[in-house]
Design a protein around this motif. Sequence first.
Motif, PDB file in Angstrom:
ATOM      1  N   GLY B 254       0.999  -1.215  -0.147  1.00 62.10           N
ATOM      2  CA  GLY B 254      -0.045   0.104   0.078  1.00 62.10           C
ATOM      3  C   GLY B 254       0.935   1.057   0.062  1.00 62.10           C
ATOM      4  O   GLY B 254       1.939   1.122   0.513  1.00 62.10           O
ATOM      5  N   VAL B 255       0.315   1.943  -0.648  1.00 64.96           N
ATOM      6  CA  VAL B 255       1.121   3.457  -0.793  1.00 64.96           C
ATOM      7  C   VAL B 255       0.495   4.511   0.151  1.00 64.96           C
ATOM      8  O   VAL B 255      -0.909   4.864  -0.101  1.00 64.96           O
ATOM      9  CB  VAL B 255       1.044   4.195  -2.227  1.00 64.96           C
ATOM     10  N   PRO B 256       1.178   5.070   1.224  1.00 67.61           N
ATOM     11  CA  PRO B 256       0.537   5.826   2.056  1.00 67.61           C
ATOM     12  C   PRO B 256       0.206   7.176   1.595  1.00 67.61           C
ATOM     13  O   PRO B 256       0.972   7.448   0.406  1.00 67.61           O
ATOM     14  CB  PRO B 256       1.431   5.927   3.202  1.00 67.61           C
ATOM     15  N   GLY B 257      -0.327   7.966   2.081  1.00 71.03           N
ATOM     16  CA  GLY B 257      -0.728   9.579   1.674  1.00 71.03           C
ATOM     17  C   GLY B 257      -0.821  10.331   3.065  1.00 71.03           C
ATOM     18  O   GLY B 257      -0.979   9.655   3.992  1.00 71.03           O
ATOM     19  N   PRO B 258      -1.208  11.752   2.760  1.00 75.66           N
ATOM     20  CA  PRO B 258      -1.406  12.612   4.083  1.00 75.66           C
ATOM     21  C   PRO B 258      -2.581  11.728   4.901  1.00 75.66           C
ATOM     22  O   PRO B 258      -3.666  11.335   4.040  1.00 75.66           O
ATOM     23  CB  PRO B 258      -2.050  13.906   3.326  1.00 75.66           C
ATOM     24  N   VAL B 259      -2.522  12.047   6.378  1.00 73.71           N
ATOM     25  CA  VAL B 259      -3.265  11.354   6.851  1.00 73.71           C
ATOM     26  C   VAL B 259      -4.695  11.948   6.698  1.00 73.71           C
ATOM     27  O   VAL B 259      -5.814  11.223   7.132  1.00 73.71           O
ATOM     28  CB  VAL B 259      -3.071  11.238   8.571  1.00 73.71           C
ATOM     29  N   GLY B 260      -4.999  13.266   6.499  1.00 71.74           N
ATOM     30  CA  GLY B 260      -6.202  13.914   6.246  1.00 71.74           C
ATOM     31  C   GLY B 260      -7.070  13.424   5.069  1.00 71.74           C
ATOM     32  O   GLY B 260      -8.069  13.873   4.713  1.00 71.74           O
ATOM     33  N   SER B 261      -6.254  12.863   4.272  1.00 66.52           N
ATOM     34  CA  SER B 261      -6.881  12.175   2.628  1.00 66.52           C
ATOM     35  C   SER B 261      -7.813  11.122   2.978  1.00 66.52           C
ATOM     36  O   SER B 261      -7.303  10.136   3.195  1.00 66.52           O
ATOM     37  CB  SER B 261      -5.792  12.194   1.862  1.00 66.52           C
ATOM     38  N   ALA B 262      -9.178  11.485   2.477  1.00 65.37           N
ATOM     39  CA  ALA B 262     -10.051  10.304   2.785  1.00 65.37           C
ATOM     40  C   ALA B 262      -9.715   9.285   1.721  1.00 65.37           C
ATOM     41  O   ALA B 262      -9.818   7.898   1.792  1.00 65.37           O
ATOM     42  CB  ALA B 262     -11.445  10.731   2.483  1.00 65.37           C
ATOM     43  N   ALA B 263      -9.190   9.740   0.790  1.00 64.97           N
ATOM     44  CA  ALA B 263      -8.503   8.832  -0.551  1.00 64.97           C
ATOM     45  C   ALA B 263      -7.504   7.883   0.063  1.00 64.97           C
ATOM     46  O   ALA B 263      -7.241   6.766  -0.666  1.00 64.97           O
ATOM     47  CB  ALA B 263      -8.152   9.370  -1.476  1.00 64.97           C
ATOM     48  N   SER B 264      -6.821   8.237   1.261  1.00 64.41           N
ATOM     49  CA  SER B 264      -5.737   7.205   1.637  1.00 64.41           C
ATOM     50  C   SER B 264      -6.326   6.236   2.836  1.00 64.41           C
ATOM     51  O   SER B 264      -5.716   5.425   3.221  1.00 64.41           O
ATOM     52  CB  SER B 264      -4.432   7.855   1.963  1.00 64.41           C
ATOM     53  N   ALA B 265      -7.655   6.470   3.225  1.00 59.96           N
ATOM     54  CA  ALA B 265      -7.936   6.137   4.570  1.00 59.96           C
ATOM     55  C   ALA B 265      -7.832   4.466   4.415  1.00 59.96           C
ATOM     56  O   ALA B 265      -7.595   3.890   5.431  1.00 59.96           O
ATOM     57  CB  ALA B 265      -9.087   6.493   5.090  1.00 59.96           C
ATOM     58  N   GLY B 266      -8.372   3.953   3.264  1.00 60.12           N
ATOM     59  CA  GLY B 266      -8.472   2.356   3.374  1.00 60.12           C
ATOM     60  C   GLY B 266      -7.014   1.811   3.224  1.00 60.12           C
ATOM     61  O   GLY B 266      -6.809   0.849   3.782  1.00 60.12           O
ATOM     62  N   VAL B 267      -5.967   2.502   2.372  1.00 58.43           N
ATOM     63  CA  VAL B 267      -4.704   1.957   2.397  1.00 58.43           C
ATOM     64  C   VAL B 267      -3.968   2.107   3.743  1.00 58.43           C
ATOM     65  O   VAL B 267      -3.417   0.946   4.229  1.00 58.43           O
ATOM     66  CB  VAL B 267      -3.839   2.636   1.451  1.00 58.43           C
ATOM     67  N   HIS B 268      -4.265   3.168   4.356  1.00 55.58           N
ATOM     68  CA  HIS B 268      -3.741   3.328   6.003  1.00 55.58           C
ATOM     69  C   HIS B 268      -4.022   1.983   6.603  1.00 55.58           C
ATOM     70  O   HIS B 268      -3.584   1.559   7.532  1.00 55.58           O
ATOM     71  CB  HIS B 268      -4.053   4.753   6.232  1.00 55.58           C
TER      72      HIS B 268
END
Lengths: 371, 371
Positions: B254-268
């Motif tokens: 999984g590629v992480p992203g900014p924690v505020g980004s809903a688009a990354s929440a599933g990956v996180h």
Amino acid sequence: MTASDAERLARVALGRLTEPGRATLLGAVADRGAVAVLDHLRADPLVAPQVADVDPERELEDAARSGLRFVVPGDDEWPDPLEDLVGAAPVQGRGGIPLGLWVRGPFRLDGLSGSLAVVGSRSATTYGDDVARGLASQVAESGRPVVSGAAFGIDQAAHLGAIAVDRPTIAVLACGADRVYPQAHQQLIDHIARTGAVVSETVPGGAPMRVRFLARNRLIAALSEGTVVVEAALRSGALNTANWAGRLNRHLMGVPGPVGSAASAGVHQLIRTGAATLVTSGEEVLEMLGAAGEHVLDVPRGKDRPRDGLTERQRLVLDAVPLARGATSASISRVIGLGVDATHAALLELEVRGMVEVDEDGWRLAALAHD
Amino acid sequence: MTASDAERLARVALGRLTEPGRATLLGAVADRGAVAVLDHLRADPLVAPQVADVDPERELEDAARSGLRFVVPGDDEWPDPLEDLVGAAPVQGRGGIPLGLWVRGPFRLDGLSGSLAVVGSRSATTYGDDVARGLASQVAESGRPVVSGAAFGIDQAAHLGAIAVDRPTIAVLACGADRVYPQAHQQLIDHIARTGAVVSETVPGGAPMRVRFLARNRLIAALSEGTVVVEAALRSGALNTANWAGRLNRHLMGVPGPVGSAASAGVHQLIRTGAATLVTSGEEVLEMLGAAGEHVLDVPRGKDRPRDGLTERQRLVLDAVPLARGATSASISRVIGLGVDATHAALLELEVRGMVEVDEDGWRLAALAHD
């Protein structure tokens, strides 16, 4: 309960004679007590003159005038988690339970259990600052003290997050607890000394030095139940704190960021190698710190979708309705192996809910039902 | 080697009679062969008329005219990794080895071993798009095919990344391989069909339906040696693919992203729970996929620092030089327990290197030496 006066004075003297966090000396003190170790030094003709020069009683009086107290093992205020340092192998010769902690501020160190260390890059991005501050606010509001190192960047943001919600925060310094480093944080550190605690293993008046930062980092990790790293470049000093947290079996957590951000590269490495657990919010931090049952999070779910309110049969039918071209009730019925009448009834129910549409080409999904 | 004509025709017929990915039917076919299962259906008076209606020879001729071939187990081109599906429990009744794959394009499916699936949100951010594209380019250039689903967002970016470096990419569709979904990707999918492969388990002409997407996702995961999720909201369909990848013991990243980004929440969440390994670059993906010794990364290091060129003694001394106020050689010498002359010599060497400065207050670190 307090430590004996002799032991306390011997610890003051040893602190003046040696550098903070010298693992071999601290190991000897843990084994034999400070009085015995000091006597041993006094018996060495090469060191005896230096020992004679130290006046620990005056040190304590001077410190008290600067608003400092000296907390040692055996005192009620002594933070027991530091005892874990006795089992951890030294790093670059640094390790061991400190002789004592010089403290400035009303916060009692025995209240540190359950605290969270928030550490990270001095050259943080605004993203990192925002996350650190928000996270520290949430955790502080839950009643857990926030510990950091009063440096620029993430440390500062962490302290400010706790201060913003009127909760005590603890700054562990590499210089003496009566000093300020960096100088630009005079106001911040003085505020912490009025409302929380400024803590150091270094003797009063001691200057910030690189080795003292390394020794200090082990205390930040050891004093806290968990450590969160928010932004750290690949060779950031925050990774030294993270390393101590891991070696002390504290919870180690990391906040991810954009993969192109050098400020997050060290954190990504911690998570990638399994050293740290990825966290994205104060809730997730509290979940990790929490005892069983306390702060246990629901698995995060997306927004409720219209699907959630459907019967099994309605979902079965919905799943067989094409996204693009239309399909007849009969063909949908064949796909799912349900009678035509039942299929048609379910389609009508779904149409009422606005989830499917029908026209001359047949049934298709309404925009609403797409993910 | 090819499968028998009878078996191939029976698989075509069964594909027409049943939905893609029906685990029970596919289990029966895996056990007894398609001819036997079709004979069994033919013996059932309720189903016999439908069986009689199917003309698999004409299906194959029509498909060939549309540029489609039908690849089945036993064919040289059959991708062996799909056999792993026989051991995986179904999800919502979907599972099992497909009857066959309809393929449009020059890429041979037996070349899929070592391929990487890149999947993610249809409503990706520009960050996600950029990362997916860059990652796909790097992996494709290494010679590994990139597999995705031709959807909007991450899927599209993944295909484009491979296309940008002139490498074949494989689109696995939920609709028939002769069709296009989404319609806006007509050009993209046609390009993939000319240079790579468009693949589907759904019969030619079949429409995209939700159940077919679920069945399709298992194929994306099963065809690939690993799956990378780049942006996925908490209930994104990409998590279904990720789930299959995990259950099939494929590498899941999984590629992480900014924690505020809903688009990354599933990956996180995938990374946080340990289901996926955090990756930040194509190199890290290749490292995970690589056989021992192949693509093994050096542990990333920060930029080389001036410290790296120092002797042990120089470092020892440097670490004891204060950051702020000056210190005398004698006091530094005491701190580290090194002779005054040796300490002074080292300080001069460090001064030549621009790492320490001296003035009337004594020695201090030069700006350069700070982290």
